[in-house]
Scaffold this motif. Sequence first.
Motif, PDB file in Angstrom:
ATOM      1  N   LEU A 185      16.427   0.136   1.563  1.00 44.11           N
ATOM      2  CA  LEU A 185      15.254   0.515   2.183  1.00 44.11           C
ATOM      3  C   LEU A 185      14.523  -0.882   2.381  1.00 44.11           C
ATOM      4  N   THR A 186      13.581  -1.017   3.582  1.00 44.83           N
ATOM      5  CA  THR A 186      12.789  -1.991   3.897  1.00 44.83           C
ATOM      6  C   THR A 186      11.757  -1.748   4.326  1.00 44.83           C
ATOM      7  N   TRP A 187      10.577  -2.423   3.860  1.00 45.28           N
ATOM      8  CA  TRP A 187       9.333  -2.235   4.321  1.00 45.28           C
ATOM      9  C   TRP A 187       8.255  -3.529   4.267  1.00 45.28           C
TER      10      TRP A 187
ATOM     11  N   SER B 115       9.026  -6.485   5.156  1.00 40.34           N
ATOM     12  CA  SER B 115       9.794  -7.619   4.692  1.00 40.34           C
ATOM     13  C   SER B 115      10.252  -7.553   3.666  1.00 40.34           C
TER      14      SER B 115
ATOM     15  N   ILE C  45      12.600  -5.570   0.200  1.00 39.51           N
ATOM     16  CA  ILE C  45      13.724  -4.479   0.162  1.00 39.51           C
ATOM     17  C   ILE C  45      13.929  -4.030  -1.250  1.00 39.51           C
TER      18      ILE C  45
ATOM     19  N   LEU D 159      19.886  -0.937   6.767  1.00 40.54           N
ATOM     20  CA  LEU D 159      18.852  -0.993   6.129  1.00 40.54           C
ATOM     21  C   LEU D 159      18.033   0.077   6.791  1.00 40.54           C
TER      22      LEU D 159
ATOM     23  N   ASP E 255      14.463   1.793   7.763  1.00 41.04           N
ATOM     24  CA  ASP E 255      13.104   1.306   7.727  1.00 41.04           C
ATOM     25  C   ASP E 255      12.233   2.568   8.024  1.00 41.04           C
TER      26      ASP E 255
ATOM     27  N   GLU F  52       5.325   7.332   5.544  1.00 45.93           N
ATOM     28  CA  GLU F  52       4.931   6.182   5.490  1.00 45.93           C
ATOM     29  C   GLU F  52       4.188   6.015   4.107  1.00 45.93           C
TER      30      GLU F  52
END
Length: 288
Positions: free
Chosen positions: A205-207, A209, A211, A242, A244, A265
Amino acid sequence: MKNTPLFRQLFRTIRDGLRPPPPPPVASSLAEAILSGPENHRKALQVTPGELTWDNGFSLHPQGWNPYRKTAEEIISGCRHYRDSSLARFYTSFCPSSAAEYLGLNRGDLLLSLPPAASLPPWSLLAPHEAMQRRIEQNRKEEREHPGCAPSSGESPELLGLNRFGPVSGTKGSFEFSRIQRLVSSIQSEGYCRDRGKDIKVIALTWKSEIRYVVQGGLHRSAVLAALGVQEIPVILKISGLIDLSLLQTSPAVKSGYWPPDLVEEYLAFLFTETGWNRASRLGLAQP
């Protein structure tokens, strides 16, 4: 006959057939791991314990809290019985009433209506009943594969409960404790042996910038490696790529109504900011 070339070739063929295939090579970067092929042939990726977490926020971060990592640390320090472990206290204290509570959420009508065993993260492609059945089957498969870990004397109660939350039967708790205990002993004496098809599986997962890697398979192994101070743990990406926020907000779980987009979110923010320490503190499992 035994000295003939034919016999030697036959012996080598049988011997090589009995050997497990070598583990996947390790990629030098996340991009290389993503592009290296389908899951069964994908290269492994080295990640730090601080980047690994469970879908309920109990991460393997050194300053976080995770029931398996904490229990492994206690075993390394001399704990020998399940009843004296943090795992026993975890299964007594962390007994969520819904999928939402299990995932660290306090809203989401449909998630609040599901039992914790049917929890499905927003990247899941399964229906709740499918997720629950798969989770139960995976637990039972692990129990069948490790019969020696369960108490064998007398008439033991069934292995009731699942491994990521309580309540569980005493036998189930002892089983999970024994698995961690055996892994600690094995890795300490023999090192960590990777087998093809049995690497630790994760979702990337990325959020903002950053991981995180959510452990999907290999909960015990990853926790024990982290407890033993291993700084880089080899993992295999279960999904190539990835994930997002924008991708999650258009996922089947969102389209089916189980995950409102704004709740996705909120959950992603939870996974990236919660190390498990806050949850454990509220449950009385972690002290300042």
